[in-house]
Design a protein around this motif. Structure first.
Motif, short mmCIF file in Angstrom:
data_model
loop_
_atom_site.label_atom_id
_atom_site.label_comp_id
_atom_site.label_asym_id
_atom_site.label_seq_id
_atom_site.Cartn_x
_atom_site.Cartn_y
_atom_site.Cartn_z
N VAL A 126 4.91 -37.82 40.04
CA VAL A 126 6.14 -37.81 39.25
C VAL A 126 5.93 -38.98 38.17
N CYS A 158 11.48 -43.76 44.01
CA CYS A 158 11.27 -42.92 42.73
C CYS A 158 12.42 -43.16 41.79
N TYR A 216 7.43 -38.28 34.48
CA TYR A 216 8.65 -37.81 34.05
C TYR A 216 9.82 -38.58 34.19
N ILE A 235 13.01 -39.94 35.61
CA ILE A 235 13.75 -39.65 37.01
C ILE A 235 15.12 -40.12 36.84
N ILE A 292 9.14 -31.01 42.95
CA ILE A 292 9.11 -32.15 43.50
C ILE A 292 10.36 -32.32 44.53
#
Lengths: 252, 216
Positions: A182, B49, B61, B63, B90
């Motif tokens: 991520v 995150c 990316y 979030i 994810i």
């Protein structure tokens, strides 16, 4: 006897320092008063023009082929390359700088300066390296190293690569382990001030992941929280996987 | 034209089949068990995150910000992620690691957090964004956003809060609506978002994102 030996050695050194016989010192064409054009087949090692320097990144202001000698008006990279290597590929626990994100290098130089990155080797080596580094030099260094081509250290345990890849890509939600992808990207190439991890050395990655759990560098959020759920074997697997990862090959 | 329709129909069937497969797999996994460490550990896991205090985070990316988000929306999305109705590599496994009994506590936790705008431009045209938000784009068949999301863009129940959301997350959501949420939208509340997002240009998406991300 010892003195003669020393004299011979110093003579040899001065010969070496003077360099090999070269066109400028002993130019047979100049002696003959002919130019290479008049002898088209003349192509001896001395007179052959040097091949053009290979530069894989033509947009770079720093010609890579000149490494390890940076341009005279460039940043003072020699102080960095003493430890990080002449092509900045790092060595064991000394991280590779080549190809690292410029914004990340700059941020870390700031973290060494304000002592928030307090890992043992950081405190030992980097704290003393940065206090007199002007911000514009820090930026130039970061820019310089980010443009060098990185090579994968490939020093991890190859048997753990699959486990490491799975952890990197998906985490382990049941154990509250987040995915790395991520933030660090699908090929661990990083973005902005988030570092490129692909191909960093196993020993560096392993130490970093362990040291967050030992209480070091707690300002690097969210990494202290991320590593909290990682076991020793999971750290081993992640560091191994990343050490083999060549993100430039992966994204091609 | 017919050929295009045909291709869409085929790919929809393929997608629907894939989602159904993922969905049944998901529900098989999402048993009624407590997750490790309980709900507090799960909340900290989310925050790793989504940022401290649910403020969102710009990783590789974007979030999304969870602070101030509607509880109904958060619960709804966790359900969709775990059943494969909203498709991301994810969040699927992440949501399946949360017990449905924990959804409401997690949602209430993030709903209560500070949702004031974070500032920072997105490059979009704020005036154009406000115009689209308030009036829609009649010639492109785009309805006014506020009709569902509310004049203050706070949303309600399953309709998400947009105010203060990270602009690049908003743009991404508008750009990949069909890919991520096509199945759910086929029979749900968000059906309107499929043609709407389809008809918005990139610049119009950026404009709307710039406007709502600055709302309090």
């Amino acid at each position: 006897m010892k003195q003669i030996g020393l004299t011979v050695a110093s003579l040899a050194i001065s010969f070496l320092a003077a360099g090999p016989l070269h066109a400028q010192q002993l130019d047979p064409l100049a002696l003959l008063k002919v130019t290479p054009a008049s002898v088209p087949d003349h192509n001896c090692v001395i007179c052959r023009p040097a091949p053009p320097l290979y530069n894989p990144r033509p947009d770079s202001p720093y010609p890579l082929a000149l490494l390890p000698l940076p341009p005279a008006n460039g940043p003072p990279v020699k102080n960095c390359t003493f430890c990080h290597g002449v092509s900045a590929q790092g060595l064991g626990v000394v991280p590779r700088l080549a190809g690292q994100r410029a914004a990340y290098i700059e941020k870390e130089l700031g973290a060494f300066r304000n002592h928030s990155r307090d890992n043992p080797y950081s405190a030992l080596y980097m704290w003393n390296a940065v206090p007199n580094l002007p911000p514009e030099t820090a930026r130039a260094l970061a820019d310089y190293f980010s443009r060098e081509a990185p090579q994968a250290a490939a020093d991890g345990n190859r048997a753990l690569v699959d486990q490491g890849r799975a952890l990197y890509q998906a985490g382990e939600p049941q154990a509250n382990i987040v995915t790395c992808v991520v933030c660090h990207g699908p090929d661990a190439q990083g973005v902005g001030a988030i570092p490129r991890l692909a191909g960093l050395s196993y020993s560096y990655l392993k130490r970093r992941l362990e040291q967050w759990n030992q209480g070091y560098h707690q300002t690097a959020k969210p990494m202290p929280q991320v590593t909290r759920s990682l076991s020793a074997s999971e750290i081993d697997a992640l560091a191994s996987y990343l050490s083999f990862l060549d993100d430039r090959a992966a994204s091609r | 034209m017919m050929a295009i329709h045909g291709r869409y129909a085929l790919s929809s069937i393929a997608l629907a089949t894939a989602f159904m497969a993922v969905g049944s797999f998901g529900s098989a996994l999402a048993g009624p068990r407590e997750s490790s460490g309980g709900v507090q550990a799960k909340i900290e896991y989310c925050e790793t995150c989504h940022g401290a205090s649910g403020q969102g985070f710009y990783g590789y990316y974007a979030i999304p910000r969870l602070a101030g988000q509607q509880t109904g929306y958060i619960e709804d999305q966790l359900r969709d992620f775990s059943h494969g109705e909203r498709h991301t590599p994810i969040m699927g496994p992440v949501a399946r690691s949360v017990s449905p009994s924990e959804y409401s506590a997690i949602a209430a936790h993030f709903h209560a957090m500070n949702s004031a705008p974070l500032g920072g431009g997105s490059g979009g045209n704020v005036a154009l964004g406000r115009d689209i938000f308030m009036n829609g784009i009649p010639e492109s068949n785009v309805p006014a956003c506020w009709a569902c999301h509310g004049q203050d863009a706070h949303g309600a129940r399953e309709i998400p809060r947009l105010a203060g959301q990270l602009p690049s997350y908003l743009i991404k959501t508008l750009s990949n609506w069909y890919e991520q949420r096509g199945t759910k939208s086929a029979h749900g509340l968000s059906a309107i978002m499929v043609p709407t997002t389809h008809n918005l240009t990139r610049a119009q998406m950026a404009a709307v994102a710039a406007y709502v991300s600055g709302l309090r």
